[in-house]
Motif scaffolding. Sequence first.
Motif, PDB file in Angstrom:
ATOM      1  N   GLN A 106      37.000  25.866 -24.055  1.00 39.36           N
ATOM      2  CA  GLN A 106      35.893  26.006 -25.016  1.00 39.36           C
ATOM      3  C   GLN A 106      36.375  26.072 -26.450  1.00 39.36           C
ATOM      4  N   ASP A 107      37.371  25.354 -26.809  1.00 37.82           N
ATOM      5  CA  ASP A 107      37.823  25.266 -28.198  1.00 37.82           C
ATOM      6  C   ASP A 107      38.331  26.592 -28.729  1.00 37.82           C
ATOM      7  N   PRO A 151      22.218  20.685 -28.312  1.00 38.49           N
ATOM      8  CA  PRO A 151      23.569  20.218 -27.985  1.00 38.49           C
ATOM      9  C   PRO A 151      24.595  21.063 -28.713  1.00 38.49           C
ATOM     10  N   GLU A 152      25.721  21.253 -28.071  1.00 38.18           N
ATOM     11  CA  GLU A 152      26.718  22.128 -28.667  1.00 38.18           C
ATOM     12  C   GLU A 152      27.165  21.596 -30.022  1.00 38.18           C
ATOM     13  N   ALA A 153      27.275  22.537 -30.954  1.00 31.76           N
ATOM     14  CA  ALA A 153      27.652  22.128 -32.297  1.00 31.76           C
ATOM     15  C   ALA A 153      29.144  21.820 -32.363  1.00 31.76           C
ATOM     16  N   GLY A 154      29.936  22.490 -31.547  1.00 31.31           N
ATOM     17  CA  GLY A 154      31.377  22.301 -31.606  1.00 31.31           C
ATOM     18  C   GLY A 154      31.954  22.974 -32.835  1.00 31.31           C
ATOM     19  N   LEU A 155      33.252  23.118 -32.860  1.00 34.73           N
ATOM     20  CA  LEU A 155      33.884  23.860 -33.947  1.00 34.73           C
ATOM     21  C   LEU A 155      34.556  22.955 -34.975  1.00 34.73           C
ATOM     22  N   ALA A 211      33.382  23.753 -38.402  1.00 29.45           N
ATOM     23  CA  ALA A 211      33.779  25.061 -38.913  1.00 29.45           C
ATOM     24  C   ALA A 211      35.252  25.097 -39.276  1.00 29.45           C
ATOM     25  N   ARG A 259      31.081  28.415 -29.667  1.00 31.52           N
ATOM     26  CA  ARG A 259      31.103  26.945 -29.639  1.00 31.52           C
ATOM     27  C   ARG A 259      29.690  26.382 -29.775  1.00 31.52           C
ATOM     28  N   GLN A 260      28.737  27.058 -29.173  1.00 28.90           N
ATOM     29  CA  GLN A 260      27.365  26.558 -29.186  1.00 28.90           C
ATOM     30  C   GLN A 260      26.843  26.402 -30.607  1.00 28.90           C
TER      31      GLN A 260
END
Lengths: 639, 270, 98
Positions: B48-49, B117-121, B124, C49-50
């Motif tokens: 999960q990043d 949908p997941e924004a992802g990192l 960031a 992550r979300q």
Amino acid sequence: MESEIAQITQHTGGVIGNAWLMIAFPLVGAFILLVFNKLTDRWGHLLGVAMSLASFVVAVLAFFELIGFGASERRRAVELYEFIPNLDLKMGLLIDPLSISFALLITGVGSLIHIYSIGYMAHDEHRRRFFAYLNLFVSAMLLLVLADNYVGLFIGWEGVGLASYLLIGFWQFKPSAAVAAKKAFVVNRVGDFGLLVGMFVIWTTFGTLAFKDLYGKIGEAGASDGVMLAIGLLLLLGACGKSAQLPLQSWLLDAMEGPTPVSALIHAATMVTAGVYLVVRSGAFFFPEGSGAALAVTIVGAATLLAGAIIGCAKDDIKKGLAGSTMSQIGYMMLGAGLGPAGYAFAIGHLITHGFFKADLFLGAGSVMHGMNDEVNMRKYGGLRKFMPITFVTFFIGYLAIIGFPLLSGYFTKDGIIETAVHHAPVLGWLAVLGAGITGFYMSRMVFMTFFGQKRWADDAHPHESPAVMTVPLMVLSLGALGLGAWLVLGGTLYDFLIPSVGGSAAEAPKFNPFTTPGLVTLALVAVGAVFAWMRYGRAEVPAVQPRGSFLTTFARRDLYGDAINESLFMRPGQWLTRLAVFFDNRGIDGLVNGLAAGIGGSSGRLRRIQTGFARTYALSIFIGAALLTGALLLVGTI
Amino acid sequence: MGETITFWVLAVVSVGAALGMVFNRKAVYSALMLGTVMLSLAVLYAVQDAPFLAAVQIIVYTGAIMMLFLFVLMLVGVDSSDSFVETLKGQRFWAVIAALGFGTLIVVAVGNAVFAPEAGLQQATAGAGGYVRSIALLLFTKYVFAFEITSALLITAALAAMVLTHRERLFEKPTQKDLSKARFQGDHPSPLPGPGTYARNNAIDMPALLPDGSVAETSVNRYIARYDVEHDRLPADPRLAQAIKHTAEQEEAPTEAEQDATEHGSEVTK
Amino acid sequence: MTTHYLVLSGLLFAIGAMGVLIRRNAIVVFMCVELMLNACNLAFVTFSRQVGNLEGQIIAFFVMVVAAAEVVVGLAIIVTIFRTRRSASVDDANLLKY
């Protein structure tokens, strides 16, 4: 009449200016004797006598200074200090003919009784304490009569009540004395309540409690008749309590449990006459036009004089017989005081002569008891005149004085009251005549049972004459009983002297005239009473045991059922009330409170079982709670 | 697709290990199961990043904390497996009900939620120039106070652990001379006899025979004796069996001297 | 995938809670608490992550550090209790009650 009352003059300096010494001397004496306690055991009685005598000397000097002023200036007010600034009340003394008369009586007779007590109490280990209380009494009584306002009077009033309580219960190891002291105190509270409420009413009506200001204001302020009547009746209630008048008479007979000098000083000569003083001093409240208060005073006086006389007839205890007589004689004074300025002089005169001859009689009785191992039952006396001649002679003079034997003290003063009463209130007056006849009977009975007839005393009694320290006061007092009345009444000496204080006018001064119908009837009745007493108790054998007696005798022996009435009217209902209150408290209030406490205690006793001490149980409840909360949040849609 | 496979494998493993941890009687097994769960979670973090957290998870949790658990377990006694008889009335029933209810609630709540949908990192981490730098930037700027306070917390915890486990020495520490004296005043000046000198059974659980032919009970470790008794591995020779049983019984009720020994032992371990 | 991770996190949390409630060995109870903490961390990381925000990971990091401190103190307490009571059962320490 009112106008004859002299204005009050401010006075400083001289003996009158230092009249507070009269009060201070005995007070200091009491203080020293009580505080230094056993250190003063050896000479304490001498200090007590000295303080009383010093007070007497001041009183005499003040008296001579007072008569140095003209009649209209004989009311001297001495300011002492700010007493209660908030009420604008200054403590001061009022030296006027009325108060100085009382002061002389109190200090004079008081000193004689102090001296007598040296001998009488010689064998008592607490003699010092006795003298401390006597000094306290003298001081309080002087404050009562000398104060120039009702607050000071009330302080003295309570002071004498305290001294009376302490002295009645002086032998507190005797249950009867302790009970009698308590009874006197409680009954006096009723009267004090009346006086206190009366003072409240005076304050709210007139805004002052000082005599000086009151005299002016009573006329002007125009208080309603109802208020004046209320004040009069309340003050009368106070007077009844202190002077043992009906219906508050019951304590006086029991008060004889105290040592005999106490009975003589407090419960015969001085304190019990405070009620008469109050009525005379507050005369203005009793004599507005058409007030019923004065009538109430006369009715109380007449009723008490008869009641006291009847009680006196039936008592075998010599002191209780004299106590009944005291009630009766104060009844005469109240009757006189209720008649207004015309009767004031005779009331005060009788008060003074009574102070002498009753003290003489009481001290004589004490002397007899002293020689008879403190026996008080007259049925165990008899024929004592040969064994104690001085006591007999002095007692006999007192006896003649009280029954009103011509030319002795009581004759002049009592006859004056009777004549005035018959003139102003005929019915009461003739009752007073009847009372005089009964007086003749019971006093003769007393004398015959004690000093005449056969000896009836126990074998171990050795009657003997008392020491000089006791007989000399007796002689002085009997001199007063002999001649004082004539000096006070003949020529209106006392009447004229009292005019500045109580009103009246020299022109209206009653001339003493014994040859009137009431006077002669009185003499005849007294003679009949005395002869009747001689037949029953002088000539005939006196039974050593009290015979059953008729209904009337029992009635009198039981003090006219005064105690029974008090018990059934006040004590029993009071007890029921307290029982009811206790019941209500126990079952009602306590039940509620205890029930509540028990309920909470019981339920928490069960509830505390939840606290098992197991961390896992607690965790489970927390988790279930969290789950429920989450579910609730989900349901309402917050998540 | 790779993530899905990884997730399902690790999800099954971690839930199974978690259940195993809860329901295993032996605490050591529970600890190992927990280690399994933590490792699985570390991989899931990495997926999960969150590689930094994955590393920290392995280092701090599986490395340090699990070791501490095992250490204390050994200290307290590994051989005492829990009895599974529930003593609190209704505790187990309600615990299971509550856990099921709570789990259901979470599943329902999460299942009903609709996620974007997941924004992802990537967004960031782009600004600070990489993932680790972004973490560091946040940690040492925005959360620097929390970070410093955490260090204070760690020092306090270390101190607390020392204070809590510290034991005042009530007696003078025995010197070698004292120990020697004690040994000679006691029952055994010499070391206890070694086991297994019996010809046919040269094993550690067999008592030795003394020169006079009698059985030396003290030659067998009492834990081993107890193991033999529990697992019914007593020798056929009744004398030996009797001796082993006797030794095992002694283990049941430790004597006072043994208790003292245990306490000294704990001191030593500290 | 977010839903999957969150459901897994919830399941692990519930299992941990159940373990806390039914196990008596203080050390195992402690392990279960750690499991619950880990489940929370998983949720944090997932949400991080979300929403595309690193702060969730930072919080998870702090949770780990605090958990480490907590374990140190908690185990010290367990050791102390065990030394005086010769027992690691949470039910034996039940004197604080009615």
